[in-house]
Motif scaffolding. Sequence first.
Motif, PDB file in Angstrom:
ATOM      1  N   LEU A  63       0.835  -1.209   0.000  1.00 26.50           N
ATOM      2  CA  LEU A  63       0.000   0.000   0.000  1.00 26.50           C
ATOM      3  C   LEU A  63       0.865   1.252   0.000  1.00 26.50           C
ATOM      4  N   SER A  66       2.594   1.726  -3.322  1.00 27.70           N
ATOM      5  CA  SER A  66       1.632   2.150  -4.333  1.00 27.70           C
ATOM      6  C   SER A  66       1.400   3.656  -4.254  1.00 27.70           C
ATOM      7  N   CYS A 139      -5.414  -4.273   2.761  1.00 27.46           N
ATOM      8  CA  CYS A 139      -4.360  -3.390   2.256  1.00 27.46           C
ATOM      9  C   CYS A 139      -3.947  -3.763   0.842  1.00 27.46           C
ATOM     10  N   GLY A 143      -4.167  -1.003  -1.978  1.00 31.59           N
ATOM     11  CA  GLY A 143      -2.961  -0.637  -2.706  1.00 31.59           C
ATOM     12  C   GLY A 143      -3.186  -0.626  -4.204  1.00 31.59           C
ATOM     13  N   SER A 146      -5.466   2.307  -5.115  1.00 33.78           N
ATOM     14  CA  SER A 146      -4.821   3.619  -5.015  1.00 33.78           C
ATOM     15  C   SER A 146      -4.095   3.980  -6.304  1.00 33.78           C
TER      16      SER A 146
END
Length: 220
Positions: A63, A66, A139, A143, A146
Amino acid sequence: MFLTILRSVEELLYEVMSWLLFYPRTLLMTLRHPLKTMRYSDAEQRDKPEKQYLETLSPPMFLVLSILLAHGIELIAGFGVEGRHTGLGAMITASDQNLLIFRALMFALHPLVFAWAWLHLSGRKIDRDTLRPPFFAQCYLSGATSILVSLGSMGVRDDALWTTLLGALVILVATIWYIAIQRRWLMSVEGMTGRRAGLWAFGLFAATTGVVIAANALVE
């Protein structure tokens, strides 16, 4: 002392260079098989700490990387935080480090909320130990999302009409994909129907996204 420093540099160099292999592998795995990846995370949590996530990046690291990658792409493309800010907004945008920490917290909010909801709907006790596995699994999903949302946002912010439309489409598709995966994930709760899981997934996403949008308004 010198040998200790060399060993530390050696470990750091190996860790950073390994990201070049394991980050794209983790991203592709999450995008292609999101639920399988989340179950993989749950299984890894039952291993000894030194044996966890040997084939991929750990979920929180994935995450954070990213978000870092998305920020780097923004800077290369010429999309930075513009304008003058005051108060909390000025503190957050004072440095790239502060902005990255803020974004990490914002993108980690969805995993926290959905992890809590999964435990709550399952009737399980919520504590630091029980929250960890579902949060880590979430997560991975956050990630991957995102990256998609950040790329879409850059398209929306561009002056060209076609990039704006393309960016909006990417965000829309990523949102639908995210909610659909959350619905299927919540359906693993015993007694959960598809309709109820869909309502929970959409409601939690909408509420959490509303909080994130309100928080992001502080730095705009």
